[in-house]
Design a protein around this motif. Structure first.
Motif, PDB file in Angstrom:
ATOM      1  N   THR A  23       0.816  -1.280   0.026  1.00  0.00           N
ATOM      2  CA  THR A  23       0.029   0.082   0.164  1.00  0.00           C
ATOM      3  C   THR A  23       0.903   1.194   0.058  1.00  0.00           C
ATOM      4  OG1 THR A  23      -0.248   0.148   2.505  1.00  0.00           O
ATOM      5  CG2 THR A  23      -1.802  -1.112   1.293  1.00  0.00           C
ATOM      6  N   ALA A  24       2.127   1.154  -0.029  1.00  0.00           N
ATOM      7  CA  ALA A  24       2.847   2.062   0.113  1.00  0.00           C
ATOM      8  C   ALA A  24       3.066   2.734  -1.076  1.00  0.00           C
ATOM      9  CB  ALA A  24       4.351   1.999   0.808  1.00  0.00           C
ATOM     10  N   VAL A  25       3.273   4.163  -1.090  1.00  0.00           N
ATOM     11  CA  VAL A  25       3.332   4.956  -2.580  1.00  0.00           C
ATOM     12  C   VAL A  25       4.596   5.656  -2.305  1.00  0.00           C
ATOM     13  CG1 VAL A  25       2.618   6.836  -3.857  1.00  0.00           C
ATOM     14  CG2 VAL A  25       0.868   5.288  -2.422  1.00  0.00           C
ATOM     15  N   SER A  26       5.365   5.476  -3.382  1.00  0.00           N
ATOM     16  CA  SER A  26       6.723   6.020  -3.622  1.00  0.00           C
ATOM     17  C   SER A  26       6.612   7.522  -3.565  1.00  0.00           C
ATOM     18  CB  SER A  26       7.307   5.904  -4.893  1.00  0.00           C
ATOM     19  OG  SER A  26       8.544   6.356  -4.886  1.00  0.00           O
ATOM     20  N   THR A  27       7.797   8.202  -2.790  1.00  0.00           N
ATOM     21  CA  THR A  27       7.815   9.636  -2.582  1.00  0.00           C
ATOM     22  C   THR A  27       8.864  10.336  -3.581  1.00  0.00           C
ATOM     23  OG1 THR A  27       9.409   9.470  -0.877  1.00  0.00           O
ATOM     24  CG2 THR A  27       6.886   9.735  -0.181  1.00  0.00           C
ATOM     25  N   ILE A  28       9.428   9.410  -4.328  1.00  0.00           N
ATOM     26  CA  ILE A  28      10.469  10.022  -5.202  1.00  0.00           C
ATOM     27  C   ILE A  28       9.526  10.621  -6.398  1.00  0.00           C
ATOM     28  CG2 ILE A  28      12.224   9.169  -6.949  1.00  0.00           C
ATOM     29  CD1 ILE A  28      12.649   6.697  -5.180  1.00  0.00           C
ATOM     30  N   ARG A  29      10.335  11.759  -6.679  1.00  0.00           N
ATOM     31  CA  ARG A  29       9.803  12.480  -7.610  1.00  0.00           C
ATOM     32  C   ARG A  29      10.964  12.797  -8.642  1.00  0.00           C
ATOM     33  NH1 ARG A  29       8.023  17.919  -5.076  1.00  0.00           N
ATOM     34  NH2 ARG A  29      10.112  17.636  -4.184  1.00  0.00           N
ATOM     35  N   PRO A  30      11.056  12.031  -9.767  1.00  0.00           N
ATOM     36  CA  PRO A  30      12.032  12.124 -10.722  1.00  0.00           C
ATOM     37  C   PRO A  30      12.819  13.335 -10.965  1.00  0.00           C
ATOM     38  CG  PRO A  30      10.653  10.439 -11.381  1.00  0.00           C
ATOM     39  CD  PRO A  30       9.869  11.201 -10.213  1.00  0.00           C
TER      40      PRO A  30
END
Length: 66
Positions: A23-30
């Motif tokens: 359920t975790a969503v990545s917080t990386i914003r390329p």
């Protein structure tokens, strides 16, 4: 390092990696994160160059007989 492996003619395959956090969503914003890192990297290089240029003058002052 990956670029060197590819340049040496080795094959690289990408495989999906399963995580336990479904359920975790990545917080990386390329783009924003890359831009922030590049700004940090350039600032570090600039600071290192400044230290190289300033250090000899500081060394000369510390040995002067005042």
């Amino acid at each position: 390092m990956l670029v060197n492996i590819i340049a040496a003619g080795n094959k690289v395959q990408f495989v999906p990696v399963q995580t336990i956090y479904r359920t975790a969503v990545s917080t990386i914003r390329p783009l924003p994160d890359t831009w922030r890192w590049l700004r940090w990297q350039f600032a570090q290089r600039k600071a290192a160059q400044r230290e190289i240029l300033i250090a000899p003058s500081l060394a000369a002052k510390s040995f002067s007989a005042d």
